[in-house]
Design an enzyme around this catalytic site. Structure first.
Site, short mmCIF file in Angstrom:
data_model
loop_
_atom_site.label_atom_id
_atom_site.label_comp_id
_atom_site.label_asym_id
_atom_site.label_seq_id
_atom_site.Cartn_x
_atom_site.Cartn_y
_atom_site.Cartn_z
N LYS A 55 -90.89 -47.11 33.91
CA LYS A 55 -90.75 -47.42 35.34
C LYS A 55 -90.08 -48.76 35.58
O LYS A 55 -89.37 -48.93 36.58
CB LYS A 55 -92.09 -47.37 36.07
CG LYS A 55 -93.19 -48.21 35.43
CD LYS A 55 -93.93 -47.43 34.41
CE LYS A 55 -94.85 -48.31 33.61
NZ LYS A 55 -95.92 -47.56 32.98
N LYS A 77 -93.62 -48.67 40.25
CA LYS A 77 -93.87 -47.25 40.56
C LYS A 77 -93.75 -46.99 42.07
O LYS A 77 -93.19 -45.97 42.48
CB LYS A 77 -95.27 -46.87 40.07
CG LYS A 77 -95.41 -46.97 38.55
CD LYS A 77 -96.88 -46.91 38.15
CE LYS A 77 -97.07 -47.03 36.65
NZ LYS A 77 -98.47 -47.25 36.27
#
Ligand code: NAP
Ligand code: HSE
Length: 442
Positions: A110, A210
């Site tokens: 991420k 995220k």
């Protein structure tokens, strides 16, 4: 049909899970993908440990184990590169090299996508290859699949979630077992939840990576990690967790992406959530995401947000999708960021001062007549309305001092900040403040 050949970069916590699950469920996975998925080469800095995980039988069968990740990317027989080394420098070069060589990529990284996703997805689009990243958000929960496909009919209004397993584990253990922050962090690291650099978890950066990806998928906007507001849990005090509990709330590190008429909120911070809300009951390393769509209403996604095999589950789901679609034309595939690449809109990320939440405020004041009235006056002058006040004597060692805990109604953050700045200048204020946001998620 012939097998799909995969090169695996990094066989640490997640990589070893991918290796194990692919071996254990090979037949089931092949029945879904339409062809077997086989790892033909593994690269890891620690070759000895990698060889141990891969095993003698597989190495004798021809699986290559090397320290050279670039050599695995360059192998002509590798069709999909799975990047599980982490970080943003070597990983970026390897992913870009794979794309340039016309290979599909699956990654759990991420940080890489939040910081360089725009460039990586553009390169993949240009080269006609897929970049799967289901494992990059909320570990084993298929939230990316849900946003890209299952909720495609909706105008998404907001997404809110507990999307960092390490901090949720820490806050849960601090609350339930009363253990100190450092001990809970050590446990989370031993269980394989934490990033190589755990400050990414503790300071909220991992959750912000995220959240940035979720916001892009939800609203069809470019990836804008640098504009996210990020506050971690290292300053959360045990007594605020206890006071919140007494007031009917749990403290969680919450990520919020909320669409508004003038832009969208993108923020990660410790947050009080009412105990009766499902998110307040997400404990340990579990993650959960609530998505509010205009047609469907609220939907909730819950599951393991970190760990070896839960994350491997998401990586392999991407491998199956790539195996199914690699021979389709690019226009038949689901766009990387859910919206067609030419359809991303520029919606500004709102500054934190413009965000709207309720607040939990704790401060110590001189225990004198009229202090509460003056405090209420300053808040009222700034347009901040008080929902509840309690006075705690047990938290104060010194005589003549009272500890006040206030809950406000929803207000623009800049007004609360301005009130705090004014209150801090009053002669009756003692000690330090705690200010935590409150979300009711209705
Ligand atoms: P990890 O346990 O540290 O594994 C990474 C492995 O890659 C290690 O064995 C490392 O070797 C090796 N490596 C690092 N750089 C390399 C290079 N340039 N060439 C070859 N090998 C290299 O990390 P992880 O927890 O599996 O995480 C991998 C990725 O998944 C990260 O992007 C992470 O953010 C993401 N992720 C992790 C989880 C989780 O629960 N752990 C969940 C979701 C997503 P050394 O040990 O020698 O450094
Ligand atoms: N360090 C991350 C977490 C791993 O604790 O959630 C999963 O992304």
């Amino acid at each position: 049909m012939s097998q799909v050949r995969v090169g695996l970069l990094g066989i640490g916590t997640v990589g070893s899970g991918v290796w194990r699950v692919l071996q254990r469920n090979a037949d089931e996975i092949a029945r879904r993908a339409g062809r077997p998925i086989e790892i033909v080469a593994v690269a890891d800095r620690n070759v000895e440990r990698a060889q141990e995980i891969v095993g003698r039988e597989a190495i004798e069968r021809g699986v290559v184990v090397t320290a050279e990740a670039a050599a695995v990317v360059a192998r002509p027989d590798v069709e999909i590169v799975v990047e599980l080394i982490g970080g943003t420098s070597a990983a970026k070069a390897l992913v870009k090299a794979a794309i340039a060589a016309g290979k599909h990529v699956v990654t759990a990284n991420k940080a890489l996508l939040a910081e360089h996703g725009g460039e990586i997805f553009a390169a993949a689009q240009e080269r006609g290859v897929m970049v799967g990243f289901e494992a990059a958000v909320a570990g084993g929960i298929p939230i990316i699949k849900a946003l890209r496909e299952g909720l495609a009919a909706n105008r998404i209004e907001w997404v809110a979630g507990i999307i960092n397993g390490t901090t949720n584990y820490i806050l849960t253990q601090m609350q339930m077992r009363g253990i100190p922050f450092a001990e809970a962090l050590r446990e989370a690291q031993a269980l394989g939840y934490a990033e190589a650099d755990p400050t990414l978890d503790v300071e909220g950066i991992d959750a912000a990576h995220k959240a940035t990806l979720l916001a892009s998928l939800a609203f069809g906007v470019p990836i804008q990690f640098e504009r996210a507001y990020v506050e971690g849990i290292s300053a959360v005090e045990a007594r605020d967790i206890a006071y919140a509990d007494a007031l009917g709330y749990r403290v969680k590190l919450l990520a919020v992406a909320r669409r508004r008429a003038d832009g969208f909120e993108l923020r990660v911070h410790p947050t009080l959530i009412p105990k009766e809300h499902l998110l307040a009951n997400v404990n340990g390393a579990m993650n959960a995401v609530v998505v509010k769509g205009d047609a469907v209403g609220q939907t909730l996604y819950y599951g393991a947000g970190a760990g070896s095999e839960p994350t491997a589950s998401a990586v392999i789901a991407d491998l199956v999708e790539v195996a199914r679609l690699m021979n389709a034309t690019p226009s038949q595939r689901v766009p990387h960021l859910a919206f067609q690449p030419g359809e991303l809109v520029t919606l500004p990320v709102l500054p934190i001062g413009a965000c709207r939440t309720s607040f939990y405020l704790r401060l110590q004041v001189a225990d004198e007549v009229g202090v509460l009235a003056q405090l209420a006056r300053v808040l009222a002058d700034e347009g901040v309305s008080i929902a509840a006040v309690i006075q705690k004597e047990d938290g104060v060692a010194e005589k003549g001092i009272a500890e006040l805990v206030l809950l406000t109604h929803e207000s623009e953050e800049r007004r609360v900040r301005s009130a705090i700045a004014r209150i801090e200048q009053q002669v009756w204020v003692r000690g330090r403040w705690a200010a935590l946001r409150v979300e009711h998620l209705q």
